[in-house]
Design a protein around this motif. Structure first.
Motif, PDB file in Angstrom:
ATOM      1  N   UNK A   1       0.844  -1.196   0.000  1.00  0.00           N
ATOM      2  CA  UNK A   1       0.000   0.000   0.000  1.00  0.00           C
ATOM      3  C   UNK A   1       0.883   1.250   0.000  1.00  0.00           C
TER       4      UNK A   1
ATOM      5  N   UNK B   1       2.917   1.844  -3.310  1.00  0.00           N
ATOM      6  CA  UNK B   1       2.103   2.377  -4.403  1.00  0.00           C
ATOM      7  C   UNK B   1       1.589   3.775  -4.069  1.00  0.00           C
ATOM      8  N   UNK B   2       1.381   4.020  -2.808  1.00  0.00           N
ATOM      9  CA  UNK B   2       0.950   5.368  -2.428  1.00  0.00           C
ATOM     10  C   UNK B   2       2.027   6.388  -2.799  1.00  0.00           C
TER      11      UNK B   2
ATOM     12  N   UNK C   1       4.444   5.982  -4.885  1.00  0.00           N
ATOM     13  CA  UNK C   1       4.607   5.999  -6.347  1.00  0.00           C
ATOM     14  C   UNK C   1       3.551   6.906  -6.965  1.00  0.00           C
ATOM     15  N   UNK C   2       2.326   6.775  -6.485  1.00  0.00           N
ATOM     16  CA  UNK C   2       1.270   7.626  -7.038  1.00  0.00           C
ATOM     17  C   UNK C   2       1.532   9.096  -6.720  1.00  0.00           C
ATOM     18  N   UNK C   3       1.963   9.371  -5.510  1.00  0.00           N
ATOM     19  CA  UNK C   3       2.247  10.765  -5.161  1.00  0.00           C
ATOM     20  C   UNK C   3       3.322  11.348  -6.072  1.00  0.00           C
TER      21      UNK C   3
ATOM     22  N   UNK D   1       1.412  10.791 -10.149  1.00  0.00           N
ATOM     23  CA  UNK D   1      -0.018  10.914 -10.488  1.00  0.00           C
ATOM     24  C   UNK D   1      -0.213  11.848 -11.667  1.00  0.00           C
TER      25      UNK D   1
ATOM     26  N   UNK E   1       2.297   4.662 -15.587  1.00  0.00           N
ATOM     27  CA  UNK E   1       0.984   4.048 -15.658  1.00  0.00           C
ATOM     28  C   UNK E   1       0.129   4.538 -14.494  1.00  0.00           C
ATOM     29  N   UNK E   2      -1.164   4.753 -14.713  1.00  0.00           N
ATOM     30  CA  UNK E   2      -2.028   5.156 -13.597  1.00  0.00           C
ATOM     31  C   UNK E   2      -1.993   4.085 -12.509  1.00  0.00           C
ATOM     32  N   UNK E   3      -1.767   4.502 -11.299  1.00  0.00           N
ATOM     33  CA  UNK E   3      -1.587   3.539 -10.214  1.00  0.00           C
ATOM     34  C   UNK E   3      -2.747   3.617  -9.236  1.00  0.00           C
ATOM     35  N   UNK E   4      -3.552   2.578  -9.188  1.00  0.00           N
ATOM     36  CA  UNK E   4      -4.533   2.462  -8.115  1.00  0.00           C
ATOM     37  C   UNK E   4      -3.844   1.820  -6.927  1.00  0.00           C
ATOM     38  N   UNK E   5      -4.069   2.360  -5.771  1.00  0.00           N
ATOM     39  CA  UNK E   5      -3.346   1.879  -4.588  1.00  0.00           C
ATOM     40  C   UNK E   5      -4.073   0.669  -4.025  1.00  0.00           C
TER      41      UNK E   5
ATOM     42  N   UNK F   1     -11.538   1.706   0.436  1.00  0.00           N
ATOM     43  CA  UNK F   1     -10.175   2.166   0.177  1.00  0.00           C
ATOM     44  C   UNK F   1      -9.452   2.318   1.507  1.00  0.00           C
TER      45      UNK F   1
END
Lengths: 797, 319
Positions: free
Chosen positions: B272, B275-276, B278-280, B283, B289-293, B302
């Motif tokens: 978690x 990926x969090x 990574x998204x930060x 995004x 690639x779009x990352x859903x956590x 969520x």
């Protein structure tokens, strides 16, 4: 079925039983001695003809007799020779000459090959035609030109990745003198690796791929390099806004052998160096690319010719931030070589033997303080093939051959260290494989109206050791490893690939064509981004990543008007693709440390269908084309998008292009290109939430957001130097016009004339702070290229 | 550990955004589905705290009020360690003691002084039997509006640092990174989170930092150094201001005193967090690639139910 076969045999026998003779040989351009691809050899009295192959070779078998034979090359005066064909004749033809004055040339139309050929979806582009089309920053670009054709689209503005009828960029077989090019782009995809000064011809097959091509599912882009001048030394070059080119070509031995060396280099780094002060923390950041083409040719005899072609190109990117002691170096590039030997056994049997080498390497190195990180990715191919063409009679053209490639893939190799400590990044993962194929095809005129090109390809793929297969356990189960030794067979795939296309001639210079092709593709391209980047990783078929398999069916109506001045066509197609790959959600290429890249992938399928309209004028002062495509492309992956179909990122409902070139006189040529396309799809966040004071996003349906439509107009004007000069004839004392040896032209071009702010990408931006009450989320659009004028000066002598 | 893709995406993005023209656009983004967000944490020796909110549509208001009123009440939340099962109380900030408010503020991420302005509600239990203990697995059960959401997390054995020290930089003799030696346990997956808190007092005599602050890129695992003993450094997350001289940014100052909190977490929590971050970092970036956590919560919510086992070290920045 049995009856049809019998009929075919009888028709063949009937043709072969006549007293036939064959005229064969090579057509060369009298101005420079180079072989001519696609020259038409035609006997009007019996309405029989053929065209030269990629080596300028032709062979025409007709009832014995004496004929007047026409040799036609687009843009040159048609020449007619009387040839005694009471027996087989080897007849090499040199067409045109260097002394021919321009105004003497009767420019011929391209002919009716587009309606008569059984090949669907093939478009040949002349390099001189490409050079007149407005070019981005003055850089003549083959890939961007083919993106203007119906059925072909680009990933993003300026991008080199091209998508043919819904296929991915990895599904295009890009060949430079028969060697495979894996990444045909410079500068993150904005420029092509093909230097137009070194290119002779370009041909794109987007449907009905014949059996002599394989290994890709969607298209074949064949780029042939210039051979070099067999007559005399010639130098040409150009100085442009961002790069300069220089080419030397000359005979090794007049009319026997020649060479060409062509180089190109950008000077973006020099501009950056001037723009970034030495005191800036970003001093030292730079980018440039260069490439070098070399080709040698030699006619060993009238029946033997050898070629050696090579390409070497590299991009060098460096980004530094002295403040953070952060430095990134990122070189990537291709090295390509091809050796070929043509042999004419007799007038009816032609052979080509090739050995090719392709090496693509991408490297990413970073250093921050004492931490160093390096990643390498690449692919190296050693290939060989032998192809035969046999023309037993008027009605058959047989081809058969064998292809073999030894692949070495390095999907991602990582190393890292912190001062003296070297981190365990696992073994450098390499994958070795043998790809081979046998094929046979016959282009057969069953009747004068019905021509069939039927072929069968049998392809094989062996994944061999050494290799380590990581089998990932869950949290409670440790990973396990299976080790394969050198030469161990890990996985074997094979399959038959039937290909067939047919043409039925109709009255009024028109025809109907239909085609079906079934293809195996044993390589994959993994991509994280919405645009093609050098970070995209080529990956072979393995026991987990199965070969891509697909078929395409297409039907077209072709008609020419006004004695072939106008070519028109309408084609519909359906394409089905299986075993496509994507990264699993959240996976990254660098996650393959102590793991296999294919463990990070997920597999699915796709389909595409559409209709293409094409009108082209190849004759006269006004030339160009108008193309329109309506299409739909979707993908479905069990583990992505909840298993529901989603549009491909390059799904475009409408794609329109209009390319016009007008030659006003010997000095001025004007051209324009207009493009309209439905906006690309992308995945944007649909919701936000807060966790531990960080704002996080969730993404909804994949590619469910569509950007604004893309449209743009480019124009250019080319001013040629005066082609003649006045001289006094020393014998007669009269004034006469003499063709100048030194020629030059200025190319003035404007990209994006009306300054359209086309979206390159969109992103969701968040700014401010919750607690300060000024937090905002907004969608931002990034546009790369506004109106860009450019000037290029080209010369040759 | 640095992620090259993140670097590459960031570089490309910065180049393109800085060289291209950027403008705000209104575009239809279909597909918003409101989901429950569960943000629960349990640490060694600390009570379980769970915040519950709902996700919002991307164009929804984002002011402070929208954030602070987004928390939901009325859920039934229980935590079990296999032996003890405790229902967490819904506690609102207005009813808490100052000490509890500080703890609550830390969980939400705002200062105790600001929490007094809002009557925020969270779910927690001050029953010592359910305070986090090393080696235990904690189950979370949330019932809300007829739906049930469950998750599990484990508090692992901590891995304390072997040593911590401060070393001045050559070009800034009074400033340097925090250095440490870590001996990573061999043959197991280990993941870490690095946070710091300054111990100095401000002009009013209050502690300079109320909460621990995550450093830049605070999450890492041992995929590169399983079983190794090695030295590494971390930056000072408080020293990033552009007003500081360039050679002093991200560095601790001579005689600073900081507490380093190095927490271990289980693999699901790490995934978690990975990926969090990574998204930060990426995004909206077209080069990533779009990352859903991912989440360890079942039932369609969520967020994360995270167990941490921290170890603490005090670093006094002297040679």
């Amino acid at each position: 079925m049995r009856g049809l076969f019998l009929l075919l045999v009888l028709v063949s026998f009937n043709v072969l039983s006549q007293d036939m003779s064959t005229v064969s040989g090579t057509v060369t351009n009298g101005r420079n001695g180079e072989t001519v691809i696609g020259a038409k050899v035609y006997i009007p009295s019996i309405r029989k003809g053929t065209i030269t192959n990629n080596y300028g070779f032709y062979s025409l078998t007709v009832p014995s007799g004496v004929y007047e034979v026409e040799f036609r090359v687009t843009g040159m005066k048609t020449e007619k020779d009387s040839i005694d064909l009471t027996s087989d004749v080897l007849y090499d033809k040199e067409i045109g000459s260097d002394t021919q004055l321009i105004d003497e040339v009767v420019v011929t139309a391209k002919g009716d090959d587009n309606t008569k050929s059984a090949q669907l979806g093939q478009i040949d582009l002349d390099i001189d035609e490409i050079k007149t089309i407005p070019a981005f920053m003055g850089e003549v670009d083959i890939i961007k030109t083919i993106q203007l054709l119906p059925g072909v689209s680009s990933a993003a503005e300026g991008g080199q990745g091209f998508y043919v009828r819904g296929g991915g960029p990895d599904q295009n077989l890009v060949l430079l003198d028969e060697a495979v090019v894996y990444n045909a782009a410079h500068l993150f995809g904005f420029f092509s690796v093909f230097n137009a000064d070194a290119v002779k011809s370009v041909s794109l097959i987007k449907g009905g791929m014949p059996a002599n091509f394989g290994g890709r599912m969607s298209s074949v882009l064949e780029v042939n390099m210039n051979e070099g001048n067999y007559k005399h030394l010639k130098i040409k070059g150009g100085i442009g806004a961002i790069s300069s080119r220089f080419t030397v070509e000359a005979p090794i031995k007049k009319d026997r052998g020649s060479f060409i060396v062509s180089g190109r280099r950008t000077y973006i780094d020099l501009i950056m160096r001037a723009a970034i002060p030495s005191t800036s923390p970003f001093a030292g950041s730079s980018y440039y690319f260069y490439d070098l083409n070399l080709k040698l040719n030699y006619r060993l005899s009238k029946k033997d010719k050898i070629y050696l072609s090579s390409y070497y190109g590299k991009d060098e990117f460096r980004f530094g931030n002295a403040e953070d002691d952060f430095d990134v170096a990122m070189p990537w590039g291709n090295a390509i070589a091809a050796f070929r030997w043509n042999h004419i056994f007799n007038g009816r049997l032609f052979m080509n033997v090739s050995g090719t080498f392709t090496d693509y390497l991408f490297s990413f190195g970073s250093k921050q303080d004492e931490f160093r990180f390096e990643l390498k990715s690449g692919i190296r191919d050693w290939g060989s093939k032998v192809d035969f063409t046999y023309l037993p009679g008027q009605r058959h053209k047989l081809k058969w051959g064998a292809h073999y490639t030894y692949h070495t893939f390095t999907p991602t190799s990582v190393s890292a260290s912190q001062e003296d400590v070297v981190f365990d990044t696992g073994l450098a993962q390499k994958l070795f494989s043998h790809e081979s194929a046998l094929y046979f095809l016959d282009e057969f005129d069953i009747t004068d109206k019905l021509r069939v090109n039927a072929g069968l390809r049998y392809s094989m793929f062996h994944h061999v050791g050494p290799f380590k297969r990581y089998i990932k356990g869950d949290i409670s189960t440790p990973d396990s490893i299976i080790t394969y030794n050198e030469g161990d067979l890990i996985q074997f795939y094979h399959g038959l690939e039937p290909r067939v296309s047919m043409r039925w001639m109709l009255p009024d210079a028109s025809s109907i064509k239909a085609g079906y092709s079934y293809n195996y593709q044993y390589v994959h391209l993994t991509s994280l981004s919405a645009v093609s980047l050098p970070t995209d990783i080529w990956f072979p078929t393995t026991s987990i990543a199965k070969p891509q398999v697909g078929w395409q069916g297409s039907v077209g109506y072709f008609r020419n008007f006004l004695k072939n001045q106008y070519e028109t066509s309408v084609e519909v197609y359906y394409k089905d693709m299986n075993n496509l790959i994507e990264y699993k959600e959240g996976a990254l290429p660098s996650d393959n440390v102590n793991d296999n890249t294919d463990n990070l992938l997920t597999f699915g399928k796709g389909w595409s269908y559409g209709i293409e309209f094409f009108v082209r004028r190849t004759y006269g002062n006004l030339t160009g084309w108008i193309g329109y495509t309506w299409s739909k492309t979707e993908r479905v992956f069990e583990t992505l998008n909840n298993g529901e179909p989603f549009p491909a990122k390059y799904d475009r409902r409408h794609d329109f292009s209009a390319v016009m070139t007008y030659k006003l006189n010997d000095r001025w040529t004007f051209s324009s290109a207009f493009i309209y396309a439905t906006g690309n799809t992308l995945t944007l966040p649909t919701s936000w939430y807060v966790q531990d004071q960080d704002l996080l996003f969730t993404y909804g349906q994949r590619n469910s957001t569509r950007m604004a439509p893309y449209h743009r107009l480019d124009v250019s004007a080319i001013l040629h130097s005066k082609p003649y000069q006045q001289k006094i004839d020393p014998t007669t004392g009269e004034s006469m016009q003499v063709k100048k040896r030194f020629k030059s032209n200025w190319v003035f071009s404007i990209y994006n004339v009306y300054n359209r702010a086309n979206p390159y990408f969109l992103y969701v931006d968040n700014d401010g702070d919750f607690l300060d009450g000024n937090f905002e989320i907004s969608v931002k659009q990034v546009t790369l290229f506004p109106i860009i004028p450019s000037i290029t000066w080209n010369f040759e002598f | 550990m640095m992620r090259y893709t993140t670097y590459f995406a960031a570089i490309c993005s910065v180049l393109l955004i800085s060289t291209g023209c950027t403008k705000e656009v209104e575009i239809d983004i279909p597909g918003h589905v409101e989901q429950l967000v569960i943000d629960g944490v349990i640490e060694t020796g600390q009570p379980p705290i769970v915040l519950i909110s709902k996700s919002k549509e991307v164009y929804a208001p984002t002011d402070l009020n929208a954030f602070l009123t987004g928390f939901v009440s009325g859920a039934t939340v229980t935590v079990s360690d296999g032996t003890n099962t405790v229902e967490l109380e819904e506690i609102c900030s207005g009813t808490l003691t100052q000490a509890q408010q500080e703890l609550f503020a830390q969980a939400i991420g705002i200062t105790p002084s600001e929490i007094a302005n809002y009557d925020l509600c969270a779910y927690l239990s001050l029953d010592p039997d359910i305070f986090g203990q090393v080696g235990k697995t904690y189950s979370l059960n949330v019932e809300f509006e007829g739906e049930t959401y469950t998750a599990e997390t484990r508090i692992l054995n901590p891995t304390p640092l072997d040593a911590v020290w401060w070393k001045a930089e050559d070009d800034a003799p009074n400033h340097g990174y925090s250095w440490c030696t870590l001996s990573d346990p061999a043959n197991q997956f280990d993941s870490y989170k690095w946070e710091v808190k300054r111990m100095a007092s401000d002009a009013d005599g209050n502690p300079e930092d109320d909460n621990f602050t995550e450093t830049y890129n605070p999450i890492f695992n041992d995929e590169f150094f399983d079983g190794l003993t090695f030295d590494f450094f971390y930056e000072n997350p408080f020293a990033y201001s552009s007003t500081l001289p360039e050679n002093e940014r991200w560095l601790f100052e001579y005689e600073d005193t900081v507490v380093i909190k190095l927490s271990k977490m289980d693999r699901n929590v790490y995934e978690f967090m990975e990926k969090k971050y990574l998204q930060l970092a990426t995004a909206g970036n077209p080069f990533a690639t779009p990352t859903n956590i991912p989440t360890n919560i079942s039932g369609g919510a969520l967020g994360i139910w995270a167990g941490y086992s921290p170890s603490f070290d005090t670093l006094i920045c002297v040679p």
